[in-house]
Design a protein around this motif. Structure first.
Motif, PDB file in Angstrom:
ATOM      1  N   MET A   1      66.873  -0.905  95.591  1.00 35.17           N
ATOM      2  CA  MET A   1      66.311   0.216  96.319  1.00 35.17           C
ATOM      3  C   MET A   1      66.885   0.188  97.737  1.00 35.17           C
ATOM      4  O   MET A   1      66.724  -0.780  98.448  1.00 35.17           O
ATOM      5  N   THR A   2      67.558   1.236  98.131  1.00 34.75           N
ATOM      6  CA  THR A   2      68.185   1.248  99.442  1.00 34.75           C
ATOM      7  C   THR A   2      67.426   2.084 100.460  1.00 34.75           C
ATOM      8  O   THR A   2      67.333   1.704 101.612  1.00 34.75           O
ATOM      9  N   MET A   3      66.896   3.243 100.056  1.00 34.86           N
ATOM     10  CA  MET A   3      66.219   4.091 101.013  1.00 34.86           C
ATOM     11  C   MET A   3      65.141   4.932 100.327  1.00 34.86           C
ATOM     12  O   MET A   3      65.330   5.423  99.232  1.00 34.86           O
ATOM     13  N   VAL A   4      64.015   5.069 101.028  1.00 33.16           N
ATOM     14  CA  VAL A   4      62.933   5.937 100.591  1.00 33.16           C
ATOM     15  C   VAL A   4      62.702   6.937 101.709  1.00 33.16           C
ATOM     16  O   VAL A   4      62.574   6.556 102.866  1.00 33.16           O
ATOM     17  N   ARG A   5      62.654   8.204 101.366  1.00 32.54           N
ATOM     18  CA  ARG A   5      62.460   9.257 102.353  1.00 32.54           C
ATOM     19  C   ARG A   5      60.992   9.655 102.423  1.00 32.54           C
ATOM     20  O   ARG A   5      60.345   9.832 101.401  1.00 32.54           O
ATOM     21  N   ALA A   6      60.470   9.757 103.638  1.00 29.00           N
ATOM     22  CA  ALA A   6      59.076  10.133 103.842  1.00 29.00           C
ATOM     23  C   ALA A   6      58.979  10.881 105.168  1.00 29.00           C
ATOM     24  O   ALA A   6      59.995  11.307 105.710  1.00 29.00           O
ATOM     25  N   GLY A   7      57.787  10.977 105.676  1.00 24.04           N
ATOM     26  CA  GLY A   7      57.603  11.559 107.001  1.00 24.04           C
ATOM     27  C   GLY A   7      56.793  12.828 106.999  1.00 24.04           C
ATOM     28  O   GLY A   7      56.784  13.582 106.037  1.00 24.04           O
ATOM     29  N   VAL A   8      56.093  13.020 108.096  1.00 26.61           N
ATOM     30  CA  VAL A   8      55.264  14.196 108.315  1.00 26.61           C
ATOM     31  C   VAL A   8      55.675  14.782 109.657  1.00 26.61           C
ATOM     32  O   VAL A   8      55.753  14.074 110.653  1.00 26.61           O
ATOM     33  N   VAL A   9      55.968  16.070 109.690  1.00 25.77           N
ATOM     34  CA  VAL A   9      56.342  16.734 110.936  1.00 25.77           C
ATOM     35  C   VAL A   9      55.068  17.020 111.727  1.00 25.77           C
ATOM     36  O   VAL A   9      54.185  17.723 111.231  1.00 25.77           O
ATOM     37  N   PRO A  10      54.955  16.475 112.952  1.00 27.91           N
ATOM     38  CA  PRO A  10      53.763  16.728 113.767  1.00 27.91           C
ATOM     39  C   PRO A  10      53.609  18.217 114.088  1.00 27.91           C
ATOM     40  O   PRO A  10      54.591  18.966 114.165  1.00 27.91           O
ATOM     41  N   GLY A  11      52.373  18.640 114.309  1.00 26.64           N
ATOM     42  CA  GLY A  11      52.060  20.047 114.546  1.00 26.64           C
ATOM     43  C   GLY A  11      52.797  20.664 115.720  1.00 26.64           C
ATOM     44  O   GLY A  11      53.271  21.797 115.646  1.00 26.64           O
ATOM     45  N   ARG A  13      55.722  19.779 117.035  1.00 24.13           N
ATOM     46  CA  ARG A  13      57.136  19.970 116.708  1.00 24.13           C
ATOM     47  C   ARG A  13      57.313  21.102 115.714  1.00 24.13           C
ATOM     48  O   ARG A  13      58.245  21.887 115.802  1.00 24.13           O
ATOM     49  N   MET A  14      56.383  21.203 114.750  1.00 22.50           N
ATOM     50  CA  MET A  14      56.440  22.292 113.775  1.00 22.50           C
ATOM     51  C   MET A  14      56.318  23.638 114.494  1.00 22.50           C
ATOM     52  O   MET A  14      57.054  24.577 114.190  1.00 22.50           O
ATOM     53  N   ALA A  15      55.409  23.729 115.456  1.00 23.14           N
ATOM     54  CA  ALA A  15      55.250  24.970 116.225  1.00 23.14           C
ATOM     55  C   ALA A  15      56.525  25.282 117.002  1.00 23.14           C
ATOM     56  O   ALA A  15      56.931  26.447 117.108  1.00 23.14           O
ATOM     57  N   GLY A  16      57.179  24.253 117.521  1.00 22.65           N
ATOM     58  CA  GLY A  16      58.458  24.455 118.218  1.00 22.65           C
ATOM     59  C   GLY A  16      59.537  24.972 117.296  1.00 22.65           C
ATOM     60  O   GLY A  16      60.324  25.856 117.677  1.00 22.65           O
ATOM     61  N   TYR A  17      59.580  24.458 116.078  1.00 23.56           N
ATOM     62  CA  TYR A  17      60.580  24.925 115.113  1.00 23.56           C
ATOM     63  C   TYR A  17      60.331  26.389 114.743  1.00 23.56           C
ATOM     64  O   TYR A  17      61.271  27.182 114.641  1.00 23.56           O
ATOM     65  N   VAL A  18      59.063  26.738 114.548  1.00 22.02           N
ATOM     66  CA  VAL A  18      58.722  28.124 114.211  1.00 22.02           C
ATOM     67  C   VAL A  18      59.068  29.044 115.385  1.00 22.02           C
ATOM     68  O   VAL A  18      59.620  30.134 115.196  1.00 22.02           O
ATOM     69  N   ALA A  19      58.763  28.599 116.605  1.00 29.85           N
ATOM     70  CA  ALA A  19      59.098  29.395 117.792  1.00 29.85           C
ATOM     71  C   ALA A  19      60.610  29.588 117.909  1.00 29.85           C
ATOM     72  O   ALA A  19      61.084  30.682 118.253  1.00 29.85           O
ATOM     73  N   ALA A  20      61.369  28.537 117.604  1.00 33.63           N
ATOM     74  CA  ALA A  20      62.834  28.666 117.635  1.00 33.63           C
ATOM     75  C   ALA A  20      63.303  29.672 116.589  1.00 33.63           C
ATOM     76  O   ALA A  20      64.219  30.472 116.847  1.00 33.63           O
ATOM     77  N   GLY A  21      62.681  29.669 115.415  1.00 28.46           N
ATOM     78  CA  GLY A  21      63.032  30.638 114.378  1.00 28.46           C
ATOM     79  C   GLY A  21      62.732  32.062 114.806  1.00 28.46           C
ATOM     80  O   GLY A  21      63.554  32.972 114.601  1.00 28.46           O
ATOM     81  N   ILE A  22      61.586  32.270 115.427  1.00 25.18           N
ATOM     82  CA  ILE A  22      61.232  33.608 115.907  1.00 25.18           C
ATOM     83  C   ILE A  22      62.193  34.052 117.004  1.00 25.18           C
ATOM     84  O   ILE A  22      62.623  35.214 117.039  1.00 25.18           O
TER      85      ILE A  22
END
Length: 176
Positions: A1-11, A13-22
């Motif tokens: 096993m070399t790598m396991v992908r996980a993670g939760v995007v904090p709220g 940062r998520m709002a920043g990504y949505v704002a960048a999309g808009i």
């Protein structure tokens, strides 16, 4: 096993990504209307939305946590940092403040005296696997659990979570 992908995007940062999309939609639409005239507003919205979707896929795809043999790597669109496995005290699978199940690692040392790294946040499991999302989350839970067992990191899990995972997703409770 070399790598396991996980993670939760904090709220935030998520709002920043949505704002960048808009912002991308607005800029592309304004540019299209400015060059081709008011009759091309829907064309501008279409191409702006396509560009925004591409940007958001890139941002969300880069924002993750990778569990590797050497370290835990936290990636964001603008950088990466590594956390040594010896900083991991324990893991826990519990309820968060929103009623979701959260799999998190407790860390010591580093900049702060105590810190938490959330690996996974899923809605409570109440039925057998019914969708691709359920299947992917089941695989992630199993991969993370295997990695933590391999690293000999103790994981506490609420009994109701353990029972639901065993009953619906056929993931056996941890053995210790």
């Amino acid at each position: 096993m070399t790598m396991v992908r996980a993670g939760v995007v904090p709220g935030r940062r998520m709002a920043g990504y949505v704002a960048a999309g808009i912002l991308v939609v607005a800029v592309v639409c304004a540019g299209t209307v400015g060059v081709f005239g008011l009759n091309r507003v829907f064309t501008g919205l279409f191409f702006g939305a396509a560009a925004a979707v591409g940007l958001m896929v890139a941002l969300f795809g880069r924002d993750r946590v990778e569990l590797t043999e050497d370290a835990i790597v936290r990636r964001t669109p603008w950088g990466a940092s590594a956390v040594a496995w010896d900083r991991v005290v324990a893991g826990r699978f519990a309820l968060d403040e929103k009623g979701r199940w959260t799999l998190a690692l407790d860390l010591n040392g580093g900049d702060e005296p105590h810190r938490e790294l959330v690996l996974l946040s899923i809605p409570p499991v109440r039925r057998p696997i019914a969708s691709a999302y359920d299947m992917r989350k089941r695989e992630q839970v199993d991969e993370i659990r295997t990695m933590l067992r391999h690293r000999r990191i103790p994981v506490t899990i609420l009994p109701e979570i353990a029972n639901a995972l065993q009953r619906h997703w056929k993931i056996a409770p941890p053995t210790r």
